[in-house]
Design a protein around this motif. Structure first.
Motif, PDB file in Angstrom:
ATOM      1  N   VAL A   1       7.790 -30.783-164.250  1.00  0.00           N
ATOM      2  CA  VAL A   1       9.233 -31.024-164.263  1.00  0.00           C
ATOM      3  C   VAL A   1       9.826 -31.096-165.670  1.00  0.00           C
ATOM      4  O   VAL A   1      11.018 -30.861-165.838  1.00  0.00           O
ATOM      5  CB  VAL A   1       9.583 -32.329-163.512  1.00  0.00           C
ATOM      6  CG1 VAL A   1       9.355 -32.167-162.031  1.00  0.00           C
ATOM      7  CG2 VAL A   1       8.786 -33.506-164.049  1.00  0.00           C
ATOM      8  N   SER A   2       9.013 -31.399-166.690  1.00  0.00           N
ATOM      9  CA  SER A   2       9.588 -31.525-168.030  1.00  0.00           C
ATOM     10  C   SER A   2       9.648 -30.189-168.751  1.00  0.00           C
ATOM     11  O   SER A   2      10.598 -29.908-169.477  1.00  0.00           O
ATOM     12  CB  SER A   2       8.776 -32.520-168.861  1.00  0.00           C
ATOM     13  OG  SER A   2       7.547 -31.956-169.269  1.00  0.00           O
ATOM     14  N   ALA A   3       8.619 -29.345-168.573  1.00  0.00           N
ATOM     15  CA  ALA A   3       8.544 -28.025-169.213  1.00  0.00           C
ATOM     16  C   ALA A   3       8.664 -28.122-170.727  1.00  0.00           C
ATOM     17  O   ALA A   3       9.073 -27.178-171.378  1.00  0.00           O
ATOM     18  CB  ALA A   3       9.612 -27.088-168.663  1.00  0.00           C
ATOM     19  N   SER A   4       8.294 -29.251-171.287  1.00  0.00           N
ATOM     20  CA  SER A   4       8.367 -29.440-172.738  1.00  0.00           C
ATOM     21  C   SER A   4       7.080 -30.081-173.203  1.00  0.00           C
ATOM     22  O   SER A   4       6.740 -31.182-172.768  1.00  0.00           O
ATOM     23  CB  SER A   4       9.570 -30.316-173.108  1.00  0.00           C
ATOM     24  OG  SER A   4       9.483 -30.738-174.456  1.00  0.00           O
ATOM     25  N   SER A   5       6.361 -29.390-174.080  1.00  0.00           N
ATOM     26  CA  SER A   5       5.097 -29.941-174.573  1.00  0.00           C
ATOM     27  C   SER A   5       5.328 -31.207-175.387  1.00  0.00           C
ATOM     28  O   SER A   5       4.545 -32.156-175.327  1.00  0.00           O
ATOM     29  CB  SER A   5       4.367 -28.889-175.416  1.00  0.00           C
ATOM     30  OG  SER A   5       5.193 -28.433-176.475  1.00  0.00           O
ATOM     31  N   ILE A   6       6.431 -31.244-176.148  1.00  0.00           N
ATOM     32  CA  ILE A   6       6.709 -32.427-176.982  1.00  0.00           C
ATOM     33  C   ILE A   6       7.013 -33.630-176.098  1.00  0.00           C
ATOM     34  O   ILE A   6       6.455 -34.717-176.286  1.00  0.00           O
ATOM     35  CB  ILE A   6       7.888 -32.144-177.932  1.00  0.00           C
ATOM     36  CG1 ILE A   6       7.515 -31.018-178.893  1.00  0.00           C
ATOM     37  CG2 ILE A   6       8.278 -33.388-178.705  1.00  0.00           C
ATOM     38  CD1 ILE A   6       8.656 -30.500-179.726  1.00  0.00           C
ATOM     39  N   ALA A   7       7.892 -33.426-175.110  1.00  0.00           N
ATOM     40  CA  ALA A   7       8.223 -34.528-174.195  1.00  0.00           C
ATOM     41  C   ALA A   7       6.983 -34.986-173.433  1.00  0.00           C
ATOM     42  O   ALA A   7       6.805 -36.179-173.157  1.00  0.00           O
ATOM     43  CB  ALA A   7       9.312 -34.087-173.229  1.00  0.00           C
ATOM     44  N   ASN A   8       6.112 -34.036-173.115  1.00  0.00           N
ATOM     45  CA  ASN A   8       4.895 -34.350-172.381  1.00  0.00           C
ATOM     46  C   ASN A   8       3.979 -35.250-173.202  1.00  0.00           C
ATOM     47  O   ASN A   8       3.441 -36.262-172.710  1.00  0.00           O
ATOM     48  CB  ASN A   8       4.173 -33.042-172.027  1.00  0.00           C
ATOM     49  CG  ASN A   8       3.404 -33.138-170.729  1.00  0.00           C
ATOM     50  OD1 ASN A   8       2.971 -34.213-170.343  1.00  0.00           O
ATOM     51  ND2 ASN A   8       3.228 -32.026-170.066  1.00  0.00           N
ATOM     52  N   VAL A   9       3.794 -34.904-174.474  1.00  0.00           N
ATOM     53  CA  VAL A   9       2.949 -35.723-175.349  1.00  0.00           C
ATOM     54  C   VAL A   9       3.524 -37.131-175.499  1.00  0.00           C
ATOM     55  O   VAL A   9       2.811 -38.135-175.411  1.00  0.00           O
ATOM     56  CB  VAL A   9       2.792 -35.058-176.737  1.00  0.00           C
ATOM     57  CG1 VAL A   9       2.131 -36.017-177.714  1.00  0.00           C
ATOM     58  CG2 VAL A   9       1.974 -33.787-176.631  1.00  0.00           C
ATOM     59  N   VAL A  10       4.838 -37.195-175.718  1.00  0.00           N
ATOM     60  CA  VAL A  10       5.482 -38.495-175.913  1.00  0.00           C
ATOM     61  C   VAL A  10       5.366 -39.350-174.651  1.00  0.00           C
ATOM     62  O   VAL A  10       5.126 -40.556-174.715  1.00  0.00           O
ATOM     63  CB  VAL A  10       6.966 -38.300-176.302  1.00  0.00           C
ATOM     64  CG1 VAL A  10       7.701 -39.634-176.311  1.00  0.00           C
ATOM     65  CG2 VAL A  10       7.057 -37.640-177.664  1.00  0.00           C
ATOM     66  N   THR A  11       5.529 -38.700-173.483  1.00  0.00           N
ATOM     67  CA  THR A  11       5.520 -39.432-172.216  1.00  0.00           C
ATOM     68  C   THR A  11       4.127 -39.927-171.852  1.00  0.00           C
ATOM     69  O   THR A  11       3.920 -41.105-171.577  1.00  0.00           O
ATOM     70  CB  THR A  11       6.054 -38.534-171.081  1.00  0.00           C
ATOM     71  OG1 THR A  11       7.365 -38.086-171.425  1.00  0.00           O
ATOM     72  CG2 THR A  11       6.112 -39.300-169.776  1.00  0.00           C
ATOM     73  N   THR A  12       3.168 -39.018-171.834  1.00  0.00           N
ATOM     74  CA  THR A  12       1.825 -39.375-171.365  1.00  0.00           C
ATOM     75  C   THR A  12       0.902 -39.814-172.493  1.00  0.00           C
ATOM     76  O   THR A  12       0.039 -40.668-172.300  1.00  0.00           O
ATOM     77  CB  THR A  12       1.183 -38.188-170.618  1.00  0.00           C
ATOM     78  OG1 THR A  12       1.073 -37.061-171.509  1.00  0.00           O
ATOM     79  CG2 THR A  12       2.027 -37.778-169.427  1.00  0.00           C
ATOM     80  N   GLY A  13       1.084 -39.228-173.684  1.00  0.00           N
ATOM     81  CA  GLY A  13       0.158 -39.490-174.786  1.00  0.00           C
ATOM     82  C   GLY A  13       0.158 -40.917-175.265  1.00  0.00           C
ATOM     83  O   GLY A  13      -0.890 -41.456-175.658  1.00  0.00           O
ATOM     84  N   THR A  14       1.327 -41.569-175.250  1.00  0.00           N
ATOM     85  CA  THR A  14       1.402 -42.952-175.741  1.00  0.00           C
ATOM     86  C   THR A  14       0.540 -43.899-174.906  1.00  0.00           C
ATOM     87  O   THR A  14       0.157 -44.966-175.381  1.00  0.00           O
ATOM     88  CB  THR A  14       2.859 -43.453-175.714  1.00  0.00           C
ATOM     89  OG1 THR A  14       3.408 -43.213-174.421  1.00  0.00           O
ATOM     90  CG2 THR A  14       3.704 -42.740-176.746  1.00  0.00           C
ATOM     91  N   PHE A  15       0.227 -43.491-173.700  1.00  0.00           N
ATOM     92  CA  PHE A  15      -0.596 -44.326-172.821  1.00  0.00           C
ATOM     93  C   PHE A  15      -2.039 -43.816-172.752  1.00  0.00           C
ATOM     94  O   PHE A  15      -2.985 -44.605-172.803  1.00  0.00           O
ATOM     95  CB  PHE A  15       0.017 -44.358-171.422  1.00  0.00           C
ATOM     96  CG  PHE A  15      -0.627 -45.357-170.504  1.00  0.00           C
ATOM     97  CD1 PHE A  15      -0.340 -46.712-170.617  1.00  0.00           C
ATOM     98  CD2 PHE A  15      -1.531 -44.954-169.535  1.00  0.00           C
ATOM     99  CE1 PHE A  15      -0.943 -47.640-169.780  1.00  0.00           C
ATOM    100  CE2 PHE A  15      -2.140 -45.869-168.698  1.00  0.00           C
ATOM    101  CZ  PHE A  15      -1.841 -47.220-168.819  1.00  0.00           C
ATOM    102  N   THR A  16      -2.220 -42.488-172.628  1.00  0.00           N
ATOM    103  CA  THR A  16      -3.566 -41.945-172.406  1.00  0.00           C
ATOM    104  C   THR A  16      -4.408 -41.897-173.677  1.00  0.00           C
ATOM    105  O   THR A  16      -5.620 -42.078-173.618  1.00  0.00           O
ATOM    106  CB  THR A  16      -3.481 -40.533-171.797  1.00  0.00           C
ATOM    107  OG1 THR A  16      -2.696 -39.696-172.656  1.00  0.00           O
ATOM    108  CG2 THR A  16      -2.841 -40.572-170.425  1.00  0.00           C
TER     109      THR A  16
END
Length: 300
Positions: free
Chosen positions: A153-168
């Protein structure tokens, strides 16, 4: 103010511009040069100097092609013709990519932003951890799965990293992944999120527009490569976990799948509406995502 003036010019004088297409006069060229200069500066601020420098080289080549060495030379174009083609026609700044970005991509970005603000990102992470968190190298596999779900749903690698990366990423480091490998897993999984249907990067919509095919055809073409890329990432994270002798997170830390699923049904309903609209009803991407946005708004 200058950017607004150079952009609004085509709106205020579109009738005159349509009559002068191919033969602009001084005012058209002034606002055209202003638009190009500001656009190059905006690109420099957003993506760095490489793209503007390459663009400037091609602009100079168009203007001074007649003075180039024989193997590069051509008759060149005038400043008026160059600026008119780039800023007054649909083959330059105001071309298909900008049209798709304004009319299609924006709506999908809005949909992804609404989901993220509503808490879909953290829900996908919990869902992924409940499914694979307890396996060997579980946090890395959860990062891959969560990035795939978020990328839908985001289709953005940057948004994806910010969203999931801060936790994973902290979770991966906690079970023994080196910092560099934890970051690499998250980045690779997030970049692949741009390939994951139903919402993909802006290029997917531009492809559909240029090739003149329904968006669903682009989705079908992207589905298998996207799934295969995530299967490969799963395998790589498993191999790395085996090499490092890592385990998963403890059962006490891992959320229960049956407890997690009901907490985010509203997100799944909105995504389901988007998928059904595109695949079953074959509506345009704009109509499909608009109805998904309305559905999500009403649910929330």
């Amino acid at each position: 103010v200058l950017a607004f003036a150079s952009s609004i010019y085509i709106v205020l004088d579109y009738e005159g511009l349509s009559r002068r297409l191919g033969a602009p006069f001084g005012r058209d060229v002034f606002f055209g040069i202003l638009l190009l200069a500001l656009l190059l500066e905006a690109a420099r601020r957003v993506v760095g100097p490489a793209l503007p420098l390459i663009s400037i080289c091609f602009l100079l080549y168009a203007l001074f092609g007649s003075h180039m060495p024989d193997f590069l030379a051509f008759k060149g174009v005038s400043l008026y013709r160059l600026v008119g083609q780039i800023t007054m026609s649909t083959e330059g700044v105001y071309g298909i990519p900008l049209d798709v970005s304004a009319n299609v991509v924006f709506l999908f970005v809005l949909f992804g932003a609404m989901l993220e603000r509503a808490g879909a990102g953290s829900y996908f992470i919990r869902l992924a951890l409940s499914l694979v968190g307890r396996f060997r190298g579980g946090p890395a596999k959860a990062a891959v799965l969560a990035s795939g779900l978020t990328g839908m749903v985001s289709a953005s690698s940057i948004a994806n990293v910010v969203t999931t990366g801060t936790f994973t990423i902290p979770l991966m480091k906690k079970v023994g992944y080196p910092s560099t490998k934890a970051a690499a897993v998250e980045v690779a999984a997030s970049i692949d999120g741009q390939l994951m249907p139903p919402v993909m990067g802006a290029a997917a919509f531009i492809i559909a527009e240029y090739v003149n095919v329904p968006y669903i055809e682009v989705v079908k073409a992207a589905l298998i490569p996207a799934v295969v890329s995530y299967i490969a990432l799963f395998y790589i994270t498993h191999v790395e976990a085996c090499k490092l002798g890592l385990s998963g997170i403890s059962p006490e830390e891992a959320p229960r799948f049956l407890d997690v699923v009901p907490q985010g049904l509203q997100y799944l309903i909105a995504i389901g509406v988007l998928v059904v609209e595109i695949i079953y009803f074959r509506h345009s991407p704009q109509m499909a995502v608009f109805r998904a946005i309305v559905t999500l708004f009403l649910i929330l």
